[in-house]
Scaffold this active site. Structure first.
Site, PDB file in Angstrom:
ATOM      1  NE  ARG A 148      40.619  45.016  41.047  1.00  0.00           N
ATOM      2  CZ  ARG A 148      40.879  44.318  42.162  1.00  0.00           C
ATOM      3  NH1 ARG A 148      41.063  43.013  42.115  1.00  0.00           N
ATOM      4  NH2 ARG A 148      40.945  44.930  43.325  1.00  0.00           N
ATOM      5  CG  HIS A 170      36.645  39.779  42.738  1.00  0.00           C
ATOM      6  ND1 HIS A 170      36.697  40.983  42.068  1.00  0.00           N
ATOM      7  CD2 HIS A 170      37.706  39.818  43.594  1.00  0.00           C
ATOM      8  CE1 HIS A 170      37.718  41.695  42.502  1.00  0.00           C
ATOM      9  NE2 HIS A 170      38.339  41.002  43.435  1.00  0.00           N
TER      10      HIS A 170
END
Ligand code: NDP
Ligand code: OXD
Length: 315
Positions: free
Chosen positions: A230, A278
């Site tokens: 993340r 992502h």
């Protein structure tokens, strides 16, 4: 046991909602999909939700809710809602397509740094024939932060490429072919041997900001960093400084503090930094719909749900 049709509310899924509706229609037509803000009547009866970055106001007002299914492996976007009902189980995504995509991404990026493909690309742009040296994989150590569902699968596949492997997790592990380290106490030793460091950690209070200057300083000089965990795990300014000083030789980032990565972010101009948006991996909607439908069926039959997040750990 309720005998009405199950309702699944798609919460905070944005423009992918149509794909998910279609997947459930195809493989689990017995489930009613609600992909709009629920009406008052629907709010009273919705038992299940599939969520990515849900609006807390809606999720906190579903009195019949029995389970929250996370659309991804990481549930930080759901746990960001501090008033999330604690008695409703939160389930993270464990889905073969998602795991396989992460394996592909990590193999691809490990080889990219191992073979210094960023150097070849730069040379090609200059019409240069670059003769490179690179060590054998057994002389290169890849360290994986996070030995869960995904980290373990990545390690298993990297073994076939004959890299030396290290892994780091919260609890102690013994895995054949991997030098395992655990906890804060094991972190310096783990890092000291990692030529290529892959972060596959969930975002929790303990892992937020973990990839910072102090950690980079414990790596061998010139190590490569791959972050597919993340964005909030990385101190972005520290990475830029470490790349400029040569402490970090090259990097691949799939996740960022702000997503989409702003157009004026210095990362876009940083040499030896490879950016993906992502999408290291994506949950396969049809496969996931089958798994969720099975979980709902089990729940309605009084069977336990699988892959429940431990809220005290945050993953
Ligand atoms: P798991 O829950 O299966 O595994 C998490 C691993 O991290 C475990 O090995 C756990 O240790 C370890 N861990 C957690 N906290 C710490 C800590 N404080 N110190 C050391 N180790 C820690 O998760 P998954 O493998 O399924 O997914 C991992 C993450 O990958 C997700 O949370 C998400 O953030 C990211 N991801 C990113 C994607 C992308 O497209 N970029 C796609 C999918 C996932 P232990 O084994 O001891 O519990
Ligand atoms: C996930 C992700 O957590 O896509 O699954 O990032």
């Amino acid at each position: 046991m309720p005998n009405n049709r199950a309702q699944l509310y798609l919460a905070g899924i944005g423009d992918r909602a149509a794909i998910w509706r279609q997947a459930f229609n195809d493989v689990a037509p017995e489930i009613d999909i609600i992909d709009h803000t629920p009406t008052a009547a629907e709010q009273a009866t919705i038992e299940y939700t599939l969520a990515w970055r849900p609006d807390p106001d809606v999720l906190n007002n579903l009195p019949a809710l029995r389970a929250i299914f996370g659309l991804g492996a990481g549930v930080d976007g759901i746990l960001a809602n501090r008033s999330l009902p604690t008695k409703v189980p939160l389930i993270r995504m464990v889905e073969p397509g998602l795991t396989q995509g992460m394996v592909e991404y990590c193999i691809w990026q490990t080889l990219y740094h191992h073979r210094r493909f960023w150097e070849t690309e730069a040379a090609q742009l200059q019409h240069q024939w670059l003769d490179q040296y690179y060590p054998a994989p057994w002389d290169r150590c890849v360290g994986i932060m996070g030995l869960g569902e995904i980290g373990h699968a990545v390690a298993a596949q990297l073994t076939a490429f004959k890299f030396k492997l290290r892994g780091w997790s919260r609890s102690e592990k013994q895995i054949a072919g991997i030098d395992c380290f655990a906890g804060q106490a094991g972190l310096p030793d783990f890092l000291s041997g990692c030529d290529i460091l892959i972060c596959l950690l969930p975002l929790t209070a303990e892992t937020r900001g973990l990839l910072n200057a102090d950690l980079f300083a414990l790596l061998p000089r010139g190590a490569a960093l791959i972050n597919a965990g993340r964005g909030a795990q990385l101190n972005e300014a520290d990475l830029l400084a470490a790349m400029q000083s040569g402490q970090i030789g090259s990097a691949s980032l799939d996740v960022f503090q702000t997503e989409p990565l702003p157009a004026d972010h210095p990362f876009w101009r940083q040499p030896r930094l490879f950016i993906t948006p992502h999408n290291a991996s994506l949950t396969d909607p049809q496969s996931a719909a089958r798994l969720i439908a099975q979980q709902i069926q089990n729940d309605r039959a009084g069977q336990p749900l699988m892959h429940i997040v431990d809220r005290s750990r945050g993953y």
